[in-house]
Design a protein around this motif. Structure first.
Motif, PDB file in Angstrom:
ATOM      1  N   GLY A 232       0.854  -1.186   0.000  1.00 21.16           N
ATOM      2  CA  GLY A 232       0.000   0.000   0.000  1.00 21.16           C
ATOM      3  C   GLY A 232       0.884   1.229   0.000  1.00 21.16           C
ATOM      4  N   ARG A 233       0.574   2.208  -0.834  1.00 25.51           N
ATOM      5  CA  ARG A 233       1.423   3.385  -0.891  1.00 25.51           C
ATOM      6  C   ARG A 233       0.596   4.638  -1.059  1.00 25.51           C
ATOM      7  NH1 ARG A 233       2.932   5.596  -6.065  1.00 25.51           N
ATOM      8  NH2 ARG A 233       1.893   4.421  -7.677  1.00 25.51           N
ATOM      9  N   THR A 234       1.178   5.723  -0.626  1.00 23.14           N
ATOM     10  CA  THR A 234       0.624   7.048  -0.836  1.00 23.14           C
ATOM     11  C   THR A 234       1.571   7.767  -1.776  1.00 23.14           C
ATOM     12  OG1 THR A 234      -0.287   7.061   1.401  1.00 23.14           O
ATOM     13  CG2 THR A 234      -0.065   9.197   0.306  1.00 23.14           C
ATOM     14  N   ALA A 235       1.103   8.075  -2.981  1.00 22.85           N
ATOM     15  CA  ALA A 235       1.937   8.777  -3.956  1.00 22.85           C
ATOM     16  C   ALA A 235       1.993  10.256  -3.598  1.00 22.85           C
ATOM     17  CB  ALA A 235       1.373   8.584  -5.361  1.00 22.85           C
ATOM     18  N   LEU A 236       3.196  10.835  -3.630  1.00 26.52           N
ATOM     19  CA  LEU A 236       3.378  12.237  -3.232  1.00 26.52           C
ATOM     20  C   LEU A 236       4.193  13.035  -4.238  1.00 26.52           C
ATOM     21  CD1 LEU A 236       4.198  11.529   0.497  1.00 26.52           C
ATOM     22  CD2 LEU A 236       2.093  12.540  -0.384  1.00 26.52           C
ATOM     23  N   LYS A 237       4.512  12.443  -5.382  1.00 26.70           N
ATOM     24  CA  LYS A 237       5.414  13.106  -6.316  1.00 26.70           C
ATOM     25  C   LYS A 237       4.971  14.528  -6.652  1.00 26.70           C
ATOM     26  CE  LYS A 237       7.745  12.670 -10.694  1.00 26.70           C
ATOM     27  NZ  LYS A 237       7.882  11.975 -11.933  1.00 26.70           N
ATOM     28  N   ASP A 238       3.692  14.728  -6.924  1.00 20.83           N
ATOM     29  CA  ASP A 238       3.190  16.052  -7.303  1.00 20.83           C
ATOM     30  C   ASP A 238       2.337  16.685  -6.207  1.00 20.83           C
ATOM     31  OD1 ASP A 238       4.407  15.938  -9.870  1.00 20.83           O
ATOM     32  OD2 ASP A 238       2.792  14.613 -10.548  1.00 20.83           O
ATOM     33  N   ALA A 239       2.499  16.222  -4.975  1.00 20.24           N
ATOM     34  CA  ALA A 239       1.665  16.701  -3.868  1.00 20.24           C
ATOM     35  C   ALA A 239       2.068  18.097  -3.415  1.00 20.24           C
ATOM     36  CB  ALA A 239       1.772  15.732  -2.695  1.00 20.24           C
ATOM     37  N   ASN A 240       1.096  18.830  -2.886  1.00 20.03           N
ATOM     38  CA  ASN A 240       1.382  20.159  -2.338  1.00 20.03           C
ATOM     39  C   ASN A 240       1.864  20.032  -0.891  1.00 20.03           C
ATOM     40  OD1 ASN A 240      -0.886  19.885  -0.637  1.00 20.03           O
ATOM     41  ND2 ASN A 240      -2.226  20.855  -2.128  1.00 20.03           N
ATOM     42  N   ALA A 241       2.259  21.141  -0.306  1.00 21.22           N
ATOM     43  CA  ALA A 241       2.837  21.147   1.045  1.00 21.22           C
ATOM     44  C   ALA A 241       1.847  20.610   2.082  1.00 21.22           C
ATOM     45  CB  ALA A 241       3.283  22.552   1.416  1.00 21.22           C
ATOM     46  N   GLU A 242       0.577  20.936   1.958  1.00 29.03           N
ATOM     47  CA  GLU A 242      -0.433  20.470   2.919  1.00 29.03           C
ATOM     48  C   GLU A 242      -0.588  18.949   2.863  1.00 29.03           C
ATOM     49  OE1 GLU A 242      -3.505  20.559   5.824  1.00 29.03           O
ATOM     50  OE2 GLU A 242      -1.879  21.916   5.312  1.00 29.03           O
ATOM     51  N   THR A 243      -0.609  18.391   1.664  1.00 32.17           N
ATOM     52  CA  THR A 243      -0.719  16.939   1.507  1.00 32.17           C
ATOM     53  C   THR A 243       0.513  16.256   2.086  1.00 32.17           C
ATOM     54  OG1 THR A 243      -2.086  17.211  -0.459  1.00 32.17           O
ATOM     55  CG2 THR A 243      -0.990  15.080  -0.182  1.00 32.17           C
ATOM     56  N   ARG A 244       1.676  16.831   1.876  1.00 27.89           N
ATOM     57  CA  ARG A 244       2.914  16.260   2.434  1.00 27.89           C
ATOM     58  C   ARG A 244       2.893  16.331   3.962  1.00 27.89           C
ATOM     59  NH1 ARG A 244       6.700  15.438  -1.491  1.00 27.89           N
ATOM     60  NH2 ARG A 244       6.128  16.325  -3.498  1.00 27.89           N
ATOM     61  N   ARG A 245       2.426  17.443   4.514  1.00 26.08           N
ATOM     62  CA  ARG A 245       2.339  17.577   5.976  1.00 26.08           C
ATOM     63  C   ARG A 245       1.427  16.504   6.548  1.00 26.08           C
ATOM     64  NH1 ARG A 245      -0.884  18.870   9.635  1.00 26.08           N
ATOM     65  NH2 ARG A 245      -2.513  19.659   8.271  1.00 26.08           N
ATOM     66  N   LYS A 246       0.279  16.290   5.909  1.00 26.26           N
ATOM     67  CA  LYS A 246      -0.660  15.260   6.372  1.00 26.26           C
ATOM     68  C   LYS A 246      -0.039  13.868   6.273  1.00 26.26           C
ATOM     69  CE  LYS A 246      -4.899  17.779   5.454  1.00 26.26           C
ATOM     70  NZ  LYS A 246      -6.126  17.861   4.630  1.00 26.26           N
ATOM     71  N   ALA A 247       0.737  13.626   5.208  1.00 27.72           N
ATOM     72  CA  ALA A 247       1.404  12.329   5.062  1.00 27.72           C
ATOM     73  C   ALA A 247       2.423  12.114   6.176  1.00 27.72           C
ATOM     74  CB  ALA A 247       2.072  12.232   3.690  1.00 27.72           C
ATOM     75  N   VAL A 248       3.165  13.161   6.532  1.00 31.76           N
ATOM     76  CA  VAL A 248       4.135  13.059   7.624  1.00 31.76           C
ATOM     77  C   VAL A 248       3.400  12.831   8.951  1.00 31.76           C
ATOM     78  CG1 VAL A 248       5.861  14.324   8.974  1.00 31.76           C
ATOM     79  CG2 VAL A 248       5.955  14.369   6.475  1.00 31.76           C
ATOM     80  N   ASP A 249       2.296  13.539   9.160  1.00 27.60           N
ATOM     81  CA  ASP A 249       1.516  13.361  10.389  1.00 27.60           C
ATOM     82  C   ASP A 249       0.976  11.938  10.513  1.00 27.60           C
ATOM     83  OD1 ASP A 249       1.981  16.010  11.024  1.00 27.60           O
ATOM     84  OD2 ASP A 249      -0.040  16.695  10.479  1.00 27.60           O
ATOM     85  N   ALA A 250       0.690  11.298   9.376  1.00 25.74           N
ATOM     86  CA  ALA A 250       0.104   9.957   9.381  1.00 25.74           C
ATOM     87  C   ALA A 250       1.143   8.836   9.403  1.00 25.74           C
ATOM     88  CB  ALA A 250      -0.795   9.793   8.153  1.00 25.74           C
ATOM     89  N   LEU A 251       2.441   9.179   9.371  1.00 21.98           N
ATOM     90  CA  LEU A 251       3.480   8.145   9.358  1.00 21.98           C
ATOM     91  C   LEU A 251       3.359   7.235  10.574  1.00 21.98           C
ATOM     92  CD1 LEU A 251       6.638  10.165   8.270  1.00 21.98           C
ATOM     93  CD2 LEU A 251       5.472   8.370   6.959  1.00 21.98           C
ATOM     94  N   GLU A 252       3.536   5.942  10.330  1.00 32.38           N
ATOM     95  CA  GLU A 252       3.559   4.945  11.399  1.00 32.38           C
ATOM     96  C   GLU A 252       4.916   4.265  11.412  1.00 32.38           C
ATOM     97  OE1 GLU A 252       0.349   2.180  11.013  1.00 32.38           O
ATOM     98  OE2 GLU A 252      -1.179   3.754  11.047  1.00 32.38           O
ATOM     99  N   VAL A 253       5.258   3.700  12.551  1.00 38.40           N
ATOM    100  CA  VAL A 253       6.520   2.971  12.675  1.00 38.40           C
ATOM    101  C   VAL A 253       6.579   1.906  11.580  1.00 38.40           C
ATOM    102  CG1 VAL A 253       7.857   1.407  14.146  1.00 38.40           C
ATOM    103  CG2 VAL A 253       6.712   3.402  15.139  1.00 38.40           C
ATOM    104  N   GLY A 254       7.705   1.870  10.871  1.00 36.98           N
ATOM    105  CA  GLY A 254       7.912   0.896   9.804  1.00 36.98           C
ATOM    106  C   GLY A 254       7.593   1.406   8.417  1.00 36.98           C
TER     107      GLY A 254
END
Length: 117
Positions: free
Chosen positions: A15-37
């Motif tokens: 399962g992946r979240t693609a971020l290549k063309d993501a904006n800063a808000e989407t990247r922030r949310k992805a970092v906030d959602a990071l889980e161990v591993g």
């Protein structure tokens, strides 16, 4: 799993979240959602999320050190050339671009489902 990081970040096996063309808000949310591993991909590089200290994500990766912004706002080089645990958010790629700005994908490697006894 594919050999190189570019192919790994696009592998349909995980399962992946693609971020290549993501904006800063989407990247922030992805970092906030990071889980161990979770695996965090930037071009030519992969990091693994280890956990948080005081809410800040820490990663492990094989690095030459990268850089961070010092208190004076100038980029400071971290010369490591080793596998290291570093905070993710202050890592800089250039004077104005953070590692987070270069994230192309976050991959969640799930453990196989266990059969109930």
């Amino acid at each position: 799993m594919p050999r190189n990081t570019g192919d790994q970040s696009k592998s349909p096996a995980f399962g992946r979240t693609a971020l290549k063309d993501a904006n800063a808000e989407t990247r922030r949310k992805a970092v906030d959602a990071l889980e161990v591993g979770d695996l965090i991909y930037i071009p030519g590089h992969v990091m693994m999320m280890l956990g948080r200290i005081d809410g800040r994500p820490y990663v492990i990766h094989d690095t030459n050190g990268g850089s961070i912004l010092g208190p004076d706002g100038k980029r400071r080089s971290l010369k490591l050339n080793a596998v290291a645990v570093t905070p993710l958010l202050p890592l800089m790629f250039t004077d104005t671009e953070r590692y987070v700005d270069r994230m192309t994908a976050v991959v969640r490697v799930a453990t196989p489902a266990q059969d109930a006894p």
